[in-house]
Design a protein around this motif. Structure first.
Motif: not given
Length: 652
Positions: A369-375
Motif C-alpha cells: 500500500v503506497s502513494e507518490i508524495k513528498s518524502s
C-alpha cells in the motif's frame, strides 16, 4: 605295613604342599579392608551408573533429560554434580578401601551455555515502524536506515525495543546505515509492504503457515482446518500459497494483514503480485475493512469492501503453474485518514460431494500500500546492512566489548552464504577469525554472532578461543580433578574450600581495619586499607611501600627496604587469615577426621608494580586460620598447584 605307611605319608605331603595355597591367601587378603591413595579416571560404565542414580533423583522431565545426558555425554552437569554420585561409584569399584583412603578422581562436567551467549540466539531487526517512530520521529519523512545524523539515537531505539531487559543483557541487532543523508523529493511512500522474505519456511510435508509480521488467518467454515495459507519457497523467493486441493473440505480462508495506518495518506493504492496453478475456478477475493478490530472471531461482524474488480486474476494455466505477475492496483483513497486491514479471501471446495471441485492454487507476493508524495529519498545503493552486539548496563544500551563481534554482509558474501548453520559454524567461523585476526595472541577470545537460518530472526553465537595457533570453539566442558575421602563407613567429597575474593570480600577486611585498627590506614574513598593491603576498588592486595609511607602504617618507619618488603608479605599472610575468618565465621578444622583446607587466591600488586596471583592454603587451628605450607607442597607434588603459585612469604 610299609606300603600303608608310604601311602599315608604321601597323602600328608600333598596336604601340606597345596600349590594353590598362596593364591587363596592373596584372594583372602584382597577382600580385607586396607588404606590407600588412588588415582582414577571415570569410564563410560561409571557414567552409566551415575546416570541411573541421577534418574532416581530426578523430579521433573527436564531433570530426567539431564540425568540421561550424564550417560550420553560422559559428563556430569550443573543439575547433577559429580561430587554427589562419585562416592557411590567408588564404593562399587573399590569395596576394600577403608578409613583414611583417598581417591583423586578425574571426570568431565558439561556446563550450561552462559546467558550472555544465549542472549545472542536471535537476530533483532530494526523495523520500519521503529525507523519512523524512534529514528526519524516522522511517519512521512523517514527512510529505513540510520545516517550520520541519526545513528546517535540507537541507544534510545534499543531502550524502547528491549524494554524490561535485565542488566548485562546482550542483543544482536540488525540495522541499515547510510553515510549519505536523504533528500526530500516526490517518491513512493509505503504504508505497508510485504514480500514474505522474513517469514519462516519449512520444507514439505510440514510447511509453515503464514503468521508472522502481523499476518493472521482463519477458515470461517465450521470444522474446516486444512485450508491454510503457507509460506512457500521457489527459485529463492518466499510467497504465500493456498489451495483446497486434497483438503476434503469446504474452505473460506481469510489471510489478513496487520493494521495499516492511512492517517497521513492522500491517494493510497493497493498492489500485489499473483500466480495461479491448476485453475478450475476463481477462488480469490481481495477485501478491505476500516472497522475490523484484528480479532479473528469478529471477521463475520466487520464490514468488508470488495476490491477484487480492480485486479486481474489469471484463469490459466489449468495444468501446472504460471509465473508471478502484477495483479493491477486498487485506489483506496476512500479510506485515507483511517486505519485499515486488507484481506485475501480464498473460497474453495474439495469435498467428495462438490461438483465441480473448486481447488485453484493461488500464490501471493509483494503486497504493498503506497502513494507518490513528498518524502525522504535515499538511494538503495547508499544503504548497507550491519549487525552489531549491544550490551545493557541497567540504564542504557551501548556497543558490547570488543570480544563480541558479528559476521557482516561482506563476510557472508565472501563465504558464499546468507546464513551459517550450527553444523557449518567451525568450517566458516574459524577461517573468518584467522583472516580477521592474523595477529591473535594466546588466550584471545571472541564471541561470534551470525544468522543461522533462512528465517531472518534466527541467530547463533559461539565463543572461540585462540590457543597454540588455532581458534577452537568453547564447548563449556571441563575436566575436573577432585579428591574424595573415606571415613571408614562411606566416601565423601573432599571439603576443601576454594575462595577467590571479590570486591565485597575485600571490603569486609577494609571495614575491619577501620573499626579495629585505625581509619587513617586507608584513603578517603573508604574502599582500601594499607595495613594488610586490601583494595575493594581494584579487588587485589596492594603491597607498595609508598602506600605504607603515605598512610603512616606502623612497622615501616625503620628498617631496610628488603625488610619492609618482607613485612608487607607477612602482613599479606596475616590479612588473608583475617579475611578468611570474616568470610567464613562458621568454619571447621576437620570433617570426619579429615582436615578442611581453605585455598585463597591472592591477586597481588607487588612493590615492583607487577600483578601476580598466588595461592595460600589455610586451615582453622585453635580458632584461628593458619597457613599450612605442607598442604601447599602436597598440592604442588600432585600437580594441583605450581611452585610459583605458592612461592610467597616462605623465607621462614
Amino acid at each position: 605295613m610299609k606300603k600303608i605307611l608310604a601311602i599315608l605319608l604321601g597323602v600328608s605331603l600333598l596336604w601340606a604342599c597345596d600349590p594353590m595355597e598362596d593364591t587363596y591367601q592373596k584372594l583372602d587378603d584382597a577382600k580385607q579392608p586396607y588404606k590407600e591413595v588412588i588415582n582414577y579416571t571415570l569410564i563410560s560404565t561409571d557414567y552409566t551408573s551415575a546416570s541411573n542414580l541421577a534418574l532416581k533423583d530426578a523430579l521433573t522431565h527436564d531433570d530426567s533429560t539431564l540425568a540421561k545426558a550424564i550417560k550420553s555425554q560422559l559428563a556430569f552437569n550443573e543439575r547433577f554434580a559429580g561430587k554427589d554420585y562419585i562416592p557411590d561409584i567408588l564404593t562399587k569399584n573399590f569395596p576394600a578401601l577403608s578409613k583414611g583412603s583417598s581417591a583423586n578422581i578425574q571426570y568431565d562436567v558439561q556446563y550450561n551455555t552462559p546467558a550472555n551467549i544465549l542472549d545472542l540466539y536471535s537476530n533483532n531487526i530494526i523495523s520500519e515502524q521503529e525507523y519512523k517512530d524512534s529514528v526519524w520521529k516522522s511517519s512521512t519523512l523517514f527512510v529505513k536506515s540510520f545516517t550520520p545524523s541519526t545513528i546517535g539515537r540507537m541507544p534510545q531505539v534499543l531502550l524502547k525495543k528491549f524494554e524490561g531487559a535485565s542488566t548485562n543483557a546482550y542483543r544482536l541487532v540488525e540495522y541499515n546505515y547510510s553515510e549519505v543523508e536523504p533528500t526530500i523529493d516526490n517518491a513512493e511512500f509505503k504504508y505497508f509492504e510485504e514480500d514474505f522474505e522474513t517469514h519462516t519456511y519449512t520444507p514439505s510435508p510440514s510447511y509453515t503457515p503464514i503468521g508472522e509480521n502481523g499476518w493472521t488467518q482463519k477458515d470461517t467454515v465450521t470444522g474446516s482446518v486444512k485450508g491454510i495459507y503457507y509460506c512457500r519457497l521457489y527459485s529463492n523467493n518466499h510467497y504465500a500459497q493456498i489451495t483446497s486441493n486434497n483438503t476434503g473440505e469446504k474452505n473460506d480462508v481469510f489471510l489478513i494483514t496487520k493494521e495499516i495506518d492511512l492517517t497521513d495518506a492522500n491517494s493510497p493504492i493497493l498492489t500485489f503480485d499473483v500466480n495461479v496453478g491448476y485453475w478450475n475456478a476463481t477462488c480469490l477475493s481481495v477485501l478491505i475493512s476500516s472497522n475490523y478490530t484484528g480479532d479473528l472471531n469478529q471477521i463475520g461482524t466487520a464490514t468488508w469492501v470488495d476490491l477484487t474488480s480492480n485486479f486481474t486474476l489469471p484463469e490459466t494455466p489449468t495444468s501446472g503453474y504460471g509465473t508471478f505477475a502484477n495483479a493491477g492496483q486498487a485506489d483506496i483513497s476512500a479510506f485515507k485518514g483511517k486505519k485499515v486491514y486488507i484481506a485475501f479471501l480464498y473460497k474453495g471446495d474439495s469435498r467428495t460431494t462438490a461438483n465441480p471441485k473448486v481447488t485453484t492454487t493461488y500464490q501471493i507476493d509483494n503486497v504493498k500500500v503506497s502513494e507518490i508524495k513528498s518524502s525522504f529519498v535515499l538511494s538503495e545503493t547508499n544503504i548497507k546492512k550491519y549487525w552489531k552486539v549491544y550490551k545493557f548496563n541497567g540504564t542504557s544500551w551501548a556497543t558490547a566489548e570488543n570480544k563480541y563481534i558479528a559476521i557482516q554482509a561482506d563476510d557472508y558474501a565472501l563465504m558464499g552464504k546468507t546464513y551459517i548453520t550450527s553444523s557449518e559454524s567451525d568450517a566458516y567461523v574459524i577461517p573468518f577469525l584467522k583472516l580477521k585476526y592474523p595477529f591473535a595472541l594466546e588466550g584471545d577470545a571472541k564471541v561470534v554472532s551470525f544468522r543461522s537460518e533462512s528465517n531472518q530472526t534466527k541467530a547463533l553465537a559461539y565463543e572461540y578461543k585462540y590457543s597454540n595457533g588455532n581458534w577452537t570453539k568453547n564447548s563449556y566442558r571441563e575436566t575436573r580433578n577432585d579428591q574424595f575421602l573415606n571415613d571408614g563407613t562411606k566416601w565423601f567429597y573432599d571439603p576443601t574450600v576454594y575462595f577467590t575474593p571479590v570486591s565485597a570480600d575485600y571490603q569486609l577486611l577494609v571495614n575491619w581495619v577501620y573499626q579495629n585498627l585505625d581509619r587513617s590506614y586507608g584513603s578517603s574513598y573508604g574502599n582500601d586499607e594499607f595495613y594488610y593491603g586490601a583494595s575493594a576498588y581494584y579487588s587485589n592486595w596492594d603491597l607498595r611501600l609508598s602506600k605504607r609511607t603515605q598512610y603512616n602504617i606502623p612497622g615501616f618507619d625503620t628498617g631496610t627496604e628488603s625488610e619492609k618488603i618482607a613485612l608487607t608479605w607477612q602482613r599479606l599472610e596475616e590479612g588473608a587469615a583475617k579475611l578468611l575468618s570474616l568470610k567464613f565465621p562458621d568454619a571447621v578444622s576437620e570433617i570426619s577426621g579429615f582436615p578442611v583446607y581453605y585455598w585463597i587466591y591472592l591477586k597481588v600488586y607487588q612493590n615492583d608494580l607487577k600483578t601476580v596471583t598466588y595461592v595460600g592454603v589455610f586451615q582453622l587451628q585453635s580458632g584461628e586460620f593458619k597457613r599450612v605450607k605442607t598442604a601447599e607442597d602436597a598440592a604442588v607434588s600432585q600437580g594441583k598447584l605450581t611452585q610459583d603459585q605458592v612461592n610467597w612469604n616462605r623465607s621462614n
